[in-house]
Design a protein around this motif. Structure first.
Motif, short mmCIF file in Angstrom:
data_model
loop_
_atom_site.label_atom_id
_atom_site.label_comp_id
_atom_site.label_asym_id
_atom_site.label_seq_id
_atom_site.Cartn_x
_atom_site.Cartn_y
_atom_site.Cartn_z
N VAL A 26 26.81 41.23 -21.96
CA VAL A 26 27.37 41.60 -22.88
C VAL A 26 28.42 42.64 -22.87
O VAL A 26 29.72 42.57 -23.50
N ALA A 27 28.21 43.81 -22.21
CA ALA A 27 28.95 44.69 -21.67
C ALA A 27 30.27 44.13 -21.06
O ALA A 27 31.59 44.64 -21.26
N ALA A 28 30.24 43.45 -20.09
CA ALA A 28 31.20 42.90 -19.27
C ALA A 28 31.92 41.99 -20.21
O ALA A 28 33.30 42.08 -20.10
N LEU A 83 37.32 41.65 -23.62
CA LEU A 83 37.86 41.90 -24.95
C LEU A 83 38.81 42.94 -24.76
O LEU A 83 39.83 42.67 -25.78
N ILE A 84 38.34 44.16 -24.59
CA ILE A 84 39.08 45.45 -25.04
C ILE A 84 40.39 45.83 -23.87
O ILE A 84 40.73 46.74 -23.99
N ARG A 85 40.12 44.97 -22.79
CA ARG A 85 40.97 45.54 -21.82
C ARG A 85 42.34 46.04 -21.97
O ARG A 85 42.85 46.86 -21.40
N PHE A 129 33.84 39.75 -37.77
CA PHE A 129 33.10 39.95 -36.57
C PHE A 129 31.84 39.39 -36.63
O PHE A 129 31.53 39.01 -35.20
N LEU A 130 31.11 39.33 -37.60
CA LEU A 130 29.61 39.01 -37.43
C LEU A 130 29.51 37.44 -37.72
O LEU A 130 28.12 36.85 -37.83
N GLN A 131 30.66 36.79 -37.72
CA GLN A 131 30.69 35.21 -38.04
C GLN A 131 29.68 34.85 -37.02
O GLN A 131 29.67 34.89 -35.69
N ARG A 132 29.04 33.60 -37.23
CA ARG A 132 28.31 32.98 -36.15
C ARG A 132 28.71 32.62 -34.84
O ARG A 132 28.27 32.60 -33.55
N ARG A 133 30.13 32.27 -34.94
CA ARG A 133 30.92 31.86 -33.56
C ARG A 133 31.00 33.12 -32.80
O ARG A 133 30.96 33.05 -31.48
N ASN A 134 31.17 34.24 -33.39
CA ASN A 134 31.43 35.62 -32.60
C ASN A 134 29.99 35.88 -32.28
O ASN A 134 29.73 36.22 -30.96
N THR A 135 28.96 35.71 -32.91
CA THR A 135 27.55 36.42 -32.51
C THR A 135 27.17 35.27 -31.43
O THR A 135 26.43 35.73 -30.71
N ALA A 136 27.29 33.97 -31.37
CA ALA A 136 27.05 33.08 -30.58
C ALA A 136 27.64 33.59 -29.10
O ALA A 136 26.88 33.30 -28.21
N ARG A 137 28.72 33.99 -29.15
CA ARG A 137 29.39 34.43 -27.73
C ARG A 137 28.36 35.45 -27.13
O ARG A 137 28.29 35.43 -25.94
#
Length: 157
Positions: free
Chosen positions: A113-115, A120-122, A15-23
């Motif tokens: 971020v909330a949106a 993601l969790i929809r 989850f904390l990989q750069r590609r995820n945090t970049a998003r």
């Protein structure tokens, strides 16, 4: 390390990989005032989370050195996002305080971020997101209470 601990470590690592945090940063910064970037955002976010703080206390909270926090704070002060006031608890100290404009900027960035997370969790099953929130909240609280350099589980200090 227990199997669940290993699984949690793997999931958090992924989850904390750069590609995820970049998003996350992309979503935040899309709504940020000009001049707010990935490098200085933690100062605003930290003030939004902990409230008025000295540069030294904020630096310890967000994991940056005091001089870096002070440089970013000066920039944000020039942008009208924060102000400085005398620290009532320490005559030598100065508090960094978000302005109304700073609070609005933080709220706009967080809503981006909330949106993104809502999207993601929809399709998740009922209760799963709430369980994740409960677990992450508890994990954060308990890790805050864990003394640094604690020996691994099952080993004596």
């Amino acid at each position: 390390m227990t199997s669940i601990g290993r699984d949690l470590e793997q999931a958090l690592g992924q989850f904390l990989q750069r590609r995820n945090t970049a998003r996350f940063y992309d979503e935040m910064l899309a709504r940020a005032p000009e001049g707010v970037d990935r490098h200085n955002y933690p100062v605003l976010a930290g003030l939004g989370r902990v409230g008025p703080s000295t540069a030294a206390r904020l630096a310890a909270e967000i994991g940056l050195d005091r001089s870096r926090v002070s440089r970013h704070a000066e920039r944000f002060e020039n942008m009208g996002l924060l102000r400085r006031e005398a620290d009532p608890d320490d005559a030598r100290g100065t508090l960094l305080i978000l302005t109304t404009r700073g609070h609005k900027a933080i709220n706009a960035m967080r809503s981006g971020v909330a949106a993104y997370l809502d999207d993601l969790i929809r399709g998740w099953p009922d209760g799963l997101a709430e369980s994740l929130i409960d677990g992450l909240t508890r994990l954060a609280r308990e890790s805050d209470d864990t003394p640094p350099n604690r020996p691994p589980a099952g080993q004596d200090p």
